[in-house]
Scaffold this active site. Structure first.
Site, PDB file in Angstrom:
ATOM      1  N   LYS A 134      -6.836  -4.828  13.639  1.00  0.00           N
ATOM      2  CA  LYS A 134      -5.615  -4.153  14.091  1.00  0.00           C
ATOM      3  C   LYS A 134      -5.140  -4.683  15.448  1.00  0.00           C
ATOM      4  O   LYS A 134      -3.929  -4.753  15.703  1.00  0.00           O
ATOM      5  CB  LYS A 134      -5.845  -2.637  14.153  1.00  0.00           C
ATOM      6  CG  LYS A 134      -6.083  -1.985  12.783  1.00  0.00           C
ATOM      7  CD  LYS A 134      -4.880  -2.101  11.875  1.00  0.00           C
ATOM      8  CE  LYS A 134      -5.013  -1.244  10.622  1.00  0.00           C
ATOM      9  NZ  LYS A 134      -3.862  -1.397   9.696  1.00  0.00           N
ATOM     10  N   SER A 139      -3.069   0.540  14.733  1.00  0.00           N
ATOM     11  CA  SER A 139      -3.862   1.768  14.933  1.00  0.00           C
ATOM     12  C   SER A 139      -4.108   1.970  16.420  1.00  0.00           C
ATOM     13  O   SER A 139      -4.267   0.999  17.167  1.00  0.00           O
ATOM     14  CB  SER A 139      -5.213   1.641  14.225  1.00  0.00           C
ATOM     15  OG  SER A 139      -6.054   2.724  14.607  1.00  0.00           O
ATOM     16  N   ASN A 183       1.732  -2.182   5.516  1.00  0.00           N
ATOM     17  CA  ASN A 183       0.980  -0.928   5.655  1.00  0.00           C
ATOM     18  C   ASN A 183      -0.408  -0.978   5.034  1.00  0.00           C
ATOM     19  O   ASN A 183      -1.320  -0.298   5.502  1.00  0.00           O
ATOM     20  CB  ASN A 183       1.800   0.209   5.019  1.00  0.00           C
ATOM     21  CG  ASN A 183       0.977   1.452   4.794  1.00  0.00           C
ATOM     22  OD1 ASN A 183       0.722   2.217   5.725  1.00  0.00           O
ATOM     23  ND2 ASN A 183       0.517   1.665   3.563  1.00  0.00           N
ATOM     24  N   ILE A 237      -4.348  10.451  11.345  1.00  0.00           N
ATOM     25  CA  ILE A 237      -3.363  10.929  10.367  1.00  0.00           C
ATOM     26  C   ILE A 237      -4.107  11.439   9.133  1.00  0.00           C
ATOM     27  O   ILE A 237      -5.042  10.788   8.645  1.00  0.00           O
ATOM     28  CB  ILE A 237      -2.402   9.775   9.958  1.00  0.00           C
ATOM     29  CG1 ILE A 237      -1.804   9.086  11.208  1.00  0.00           C
ATOM     30  CG2 ILE A 237      -1.313  10.294   9.026  1.00  0.00           C
ATOM     31  CD1 ILE A 237      -0.975   9.962  12.114  1.00  0.00           C
ATOM     32  N   TYR A 250     -12.465  -3.336  11.899  1.00  0.00           N
ATOM     33  CA  TYR A 250     -11.126  -2.722  11.774  1.00  0.00           C
ATOM     34  C   TYR A 250     -10.337  -2.830  13.085  1.00  0.00           C
ATOM     35  O   TYR A 250      -9.157  -3.188  13.086  1.00  0.00           O
ATOM     36  CB  TYR A 250     -11.315  -1.273  11.360  1.00  0.00           C
ATOM     37  CG  TYR A 250     -10.065  -0.468  11.140  1.00  0.00           C
ATOM     38  CD1 TYR A 250      -9.324  -0.583   9.966  1.00  0.00           C
ATOM     39  CD2 TYR A 250      -9.626   0.455  12.098  1.00  0.00           C
ATOM     40  CE1 TYR A 250      -8.188   0.184   9.761  1.00  0.00           C
ATOM     41  CE2 TYR A 250      -8.492   1.225  11.891  1.00  0.00           C
ATOM     42  CZ  TYR A 250      -7.775   1.089  10.721  1.00  0.00           C
ATOM     43  OH  TYR A 250      -6.649   1.847  10.527  1.00  0.00           O
ATOM     44  N   SER A 303       1.322   3.277  -2.389  1.00  0.00           N
ATOM     45  CA  SER A 303       0.931   4.217  -3.448  1.00  0.00           C
ATOM     46  C   SER A 303       0.478   5.559  -2.898  1.00  0.00           C
ATOM     47  O   SER A 303       0.587   6.574  -3.585  1.00  0.00           O
ATOM     48  CB  SER A 303      -0.185   3.605  -4.296  1.00  0.00           C
ATOM     49  OG  SER A 303      -1.241   3.152  -3.470  1.00  0.00           O
ATOM     50  N   ARG A 304      -0.047   5.551  -1.697  1.00  0.00           N
ATOM     51  CA  ARG A 304      -0.650   6.788  -1.163  1.00  0.00           C
ATOM     52  C   ARG A 304      -0.367   6.894   0.336  1.00  0.00           C
ATOM     53  O   ARG A 304       0.115   5.954   0.952  1.00  0.00           O
ATOM     54  CB  ARG A 304      -2.171   6.736  -1.358  1.00  0.00           C
ATOM     55  CG  ARG A 304      -2.582   6.681  -2.795  1.00  0.00           C
ATOM     56  CD  ARG A 304      -4.087   6.748  -2.935  1.00  0.00           C
ATOM     57  NE  ARG A 304      -4.756   5.478  -2.754  1.00  0.00           N
ATOM     58  CZ  ARG A 304      -5.777   5.264  -1.912  1.00  0.00           C
ATOM     59  NH1 ARG A 304      -6.220   6.234  -1.167  1.00  0.00           N
ATOM     60  NH2 ARG A 304      -6.341   4.072  -1.823  1.00  0.00           N
ATOM     61  N   GLY A 315       0.826  -1.212   0.000  1.00  0.00           N
ATOM     62  CA  GLY A 315       0.000   0.000   0.000  1.00  0.00           C
ATOM     63  C   GLY A 315       0.860   1.261   0.000  1.00  0.00           C
ATOM     64  O   GLY A 315       0.528   2.243   0.664  1.00  0.00           O
TER      65      GLY A 315
HETATM   66  P1  NAP Z   1      -4.940   5.177   2.417  1.00  0.00           P
HETATM   67  O1  NAP Z   1      -4.482   6.573   2.110  1.00  0.00           O
HETATM   68  O2  NAP Z   1      -6.384   4.846   2.260  1.00  0.00           O
HETATM   69  O3  NAP Z   1      -4.055   4.158   1.534  1.00  0.00           O
HETATM   70  C1  NAP Z   1      -4.324   2.782   1.623  1.00  0.00           C
HETATM   71  C2  NAP Z   1      -3.281   2.028   0.863  1.00  0.00           C
HETATM   72  O4  NAP Z   1      -3.541   0.621   1.014  1.00  0.00           O
HETATM   73  C3  NAP Z   1      -3.298   2.324  -0.638  1.00  0.00           C
HETATM   74  O5  NAP Z   1      -1.983   2.225  -1.113  1.00  0.00           O
HETATM   75  C4  NAP Z   1      -4.148   1.181  -1.201  1.00  0.00           C
HETATM   76  O6  NAP Z   1      -3.867   0.888  -2.572  1.00  0.00           O
HETATM   77  C5  NAP Z   1      -3.704   0.043  -0.284  1.00  0.00           C
HETATM   78  N1  NAP Z   1      -4.675  -1.044  -0.204  1.00  0.00           N
HETATM   79  C6  NAP Z   1      -5.962  -0.987   0.182  1.00  0.00           C
HETATM   80  N2  NAP Z   1      -6.538  -2.209   0.093  1.00  0.00           N
HETATM   81  C7  NAP Z   1      -5.572  -3.053  -0.347  1.00  0.00           C
HETATM   82  C8  NAP Z   1      -5.527  -4.440  -0.690  1.00  0.00           C
HETATM   83  N3  NAP Z   1      -6.595  -5.225  -0.620  1.00  0.00           N
HETATM   84  N4  NAP Z   1      -4.362  -4.945  -1.123  1.00  0.00           N
HETATM   85  C9  NAP Z   1      -3.267  -4.175  -1.254  1.00  0.00           C
HETATM   86  N5  NAP Z   1      -3.239  -2.863  -0.978  1.00  0.00           N
HETATM   87  C10 NAP Z   1      -4.383  -2.313  -0.538  1.00  0.00           C
HETATM   88  O7  NAP Z   1      -4.586   4.747   3.894  1.00  0.00           O
HETATM   89  P2  NAP Z   1      -3.600   5.395   4.994  1.00  0.00           P
HETATM   90  O8  NAP Z   1      -4.378   6.339   5.813  1.00  0.00           O
HETATM   91  O9  NAP Z   1      -2.328   5.811   4.374  1.00  0.00           O
HETATM   92  O10 NAP Z   1      -3.368   4.097   5.912  1.00  0.00           O
HETATM   93  C11 NAP Z   1      -2.221   3.270   5.799  1.00  0.00           C
HETATM   94  C12 NAP Z   1      -2.244   2.289   6.955  1.00  0.00           C
HETATM   95  O11 NAP Z   1      -2.267   3.022   8.185  1.00  0.00           O
HETATM   96  C13 NAP Z   1      -3.484   1.388   6.987  1.00  0.00           C
HETATM   97  O12 NAP Z   1      -3.131   0.113   7.425  1.00  0.00           O
HETATM   98  C14 NAP Z   1      -4.383   2.074   8.006  1.00  0.00           C
HETATM   99  O13 NAP Z   1      -5.273   1.169   8.588  1.00  0.00           O
HETATM  100  C15 NAP Z   1      -3.345   2.592   8.980  1.00  0.00           C
HETATM  101  N6  NAP Z   1      -3.822   3.697   9.819  1.00  0.00           N
HETATM  102  C16 NAP Z   1      -4.207   4.889   9.267  1.00  0.00           C
HETATM  103  C17 NAP Z   1      -4.647   5.908  10.101  1.00  0.00           C
HETATM  104  C18 NAP Z   1      -5.087   7.264   9.577  1.00  0.00           C
HETATM  105  O14 NAP Z   1      -5.550   8.085  10.392  1.00  0.00           O
HETATM  106  N7  NAP Z   1      -4.948   7.543   8.293  1.00  0.00           N
HETATM  107  C19 NAP Z   1      -4.694   5.705  11.483  1.00  0.00           C
HETATM  108  C20 NAP Z   1      -4.300   4.484  12.002  1.00  0.00           C
HETATM  109  C21 NAP Z   1      -3.854   3.483  11.162  1.00  0.00           C
HETATM  110  P3  NAP Z   1      -4.595   1.713  -3.801  1.00  0.00           P
HETATM  111  O15 NAP Z   1      -3.890   3.048  -3.876  1.00  0.00           O
HETATM  112  O16 NAP Z   1      -4.372   0.886  -5.026  1.00  0.00           O
HETATM  113  O17 NAP Z   1      -6.035   1.832  -3.438  1.00  0.00           O
END
Ligand code: NAP
Length: 247
Positions: A159, A142, A90, A188, A155, A14-15, A12
Site C-alpha cells: 500500500k 490504507s 480497489n 472499514i 500489505y 463484488s463486495r 474488486g
Molecule cells: P473485501 O471485502 O475483502 O473485498 C475484496 C475485493 O477484492 C473482492 O471483490 C475480491 O473479489 C477482490 N479481489 C481479491 N483478490 C483479488 C485478485 N487477485 N484479483 C482481483 N480481485 C481480487 O475487501 P475490502 O475491505 O472491501 O477492501 C477493498 C480495498 O480497500 C482493498 O484494496 C483493501 O486493501 C482496502 N482497504 C480496506 C480496509 C478495511 O478496513 N476494510 C482498510 C484500508 C484499505 P472476490 O469477491 O471474487 O473474492
C-alpha cells in the site's frame, strides 16, 4: 470515441468498498464495470443493485495477480468499446503474519495483487485515457501504509508502494488531463475486517477519535468526489478517510 459510453471500472467491485464505489458511481451516471476473482455471485448482486436503481452494470472475472489476464481484459472489454472515464484500483487482499515468519509466497502474493496488479491496471487504463485526453484514477491504499501495522509487512509495503505510484503517475499523466489520487481508508466494516476478534476491534476503536468504524459508503463518497468536476484540480494526493485515526 465520444459516442462510447462513459464507464467506471471498479476492480474488486463484488463486495465491500468496491461494491459501495460501484453503486455510488452508478448514481453519478457512469456505466459500471466490476471485476471479481473468485466469487461471481456477489459481483452479480452488485450489478443487480445498480440495475434496480436504473443504472447499467456488468461483471467480469479478472485475477489482477495475473498480468496477462489484465492485458487481455483491457484489450477485449475496454479498449475501443467504452469511454474509460474512471478506474478505481480497489481489489486487494491480506495474508497477515509477523515478518520473521512471513513466507516467500505470503510476501509475493500480497505484493502481486495489491501493488503489481494495481500498477498493471493503471498502466492499461493510462494508455486508453491518454488517447481520450481525460480520465480519473483512484487507488485504494490504507492508513496502515502511512503508520505501519504489526503483522502486515507485506500489505503495508504494497500500500505504501501504491502511494508512491499514485504520485509518479499523477505527474506523468497530468499533461493528458488525467488525475491520479489515492484514498487511504482507516478501519472499514467489510469482509476484510470481519474476522478480527473483539480485542483487536476494541484496540482499533480506541484509536479512532470519531469513535466509530468507517463504512464502505464513507469511502465511496470520497471516491465519487474525486471523480467529480469539483475535484479537477486535485492530483497526486492521498486522502485519509479514517475518522481521525493515525496509528
Ligand atoms: P473485501 O471485502 O475483502 O473485498 C475484496 C475485493 O477484492 C473482492 O471483490 C475480491 O473479489 C477482490 N479481489 C481479491 N483478490 C483479488 C485478485 N487477485 N484479483 C482481483 N480481485 C481480487 O475487501 P475490502 O475491505 O472491501 O477492501 C477493498 C480495498 O480497500 C482493498 O484494496 C483493501 O486493501 C482496502 N482497504 C480496506 C480496509 C478495511 O478496513 N476494510 C482498510 C484500508 C484499505 P472476490 O469477491 O471474487 O473474492
Amino acid at each position: 470515441m465520444s459516442e462510447l459510453i462513459k464507464t467506471a471500472l471498479v476492480t474488486g467491485g463484488s463486495r465491500g468498498i468496491g461494491r459501495a464505489c460501484a453503486v455510488r458511481l452508478a448514481r453519478s451516471g457512469y456505466q459500471i464495470y466490476v471485476t471479481y476473482v473468485s466469487k461471481p455471485g456477489p459481483a452479480l448482486e452488485t450489478c443487480k443493485i445498480i440495475e434496480e436503481s436504473g443504472g447499467t452494470a456488468s461483471s467480469f472475472a479478472l485475477d489482477i495477480g495475473d498480468h496477462q489476464s489484465i492485458v487481455d481484459f483491457f484489450k477485449e472489454k475496454i479498449k475501443d468499446r467504452v469511454f474509460l472515464s474512471v478506474l478505481v484500483n480497489n481489489a486487494g487482499r491480506t495474508m497477515d503474519g509477523l515478518l520473521v515468519r512471513m513466507g516467500h509466497e505470503q510476501w509475493d502474493q500480497v505484493l502481486r495483487v495489491n501493488l503489481s496488479g494495481s500498477f498493471f491496471c493503471l498502466q492499461q487504463a493510462a494508455k486508453i485515457m491518454m488517447r481520450q485526453k481525460t480520465g480519473r484514477i483512484i487507488n485504494i491504499a490504507s492508513v496502515t501504509a502511512q503508520s505501519g501495522n504489526p503483522g502486515q509487512a507485506n500489505y503495508t509495503s504494497a500500500k505504501a508502494g501504491l502511494i508512491g505510484l499514485t504520485k509518479t503517475a499523477a505527474i506523468e499523466l497530468a499533461p493528458r488531463n488525467i488525475t491520479v489520487n489515492a484514498v487511504a481508508p482507516g478501519f472499514i466494516e467489510t469482509d476484510m475486517t470481519a474476522g478480527l476478534n473483539q480485542e483487536v476491534r476494541d484496540k482499533y476503536l480506541s484509536m479512532i477519535p470519531l469513535k466509530r468504524f468507517g463504512s464502505a459508503e464513507d469511502i465511496a463518497e470520497t471516491v465519487a468526489f474525486l471523480t467529480s468536476p469539483g475535484a479537477s484540480y486535485i492530483t497526486g494526493q492521498v486522502l485519509g478517510v479514517n475518522g481521525g485515526m493515525y496509528m
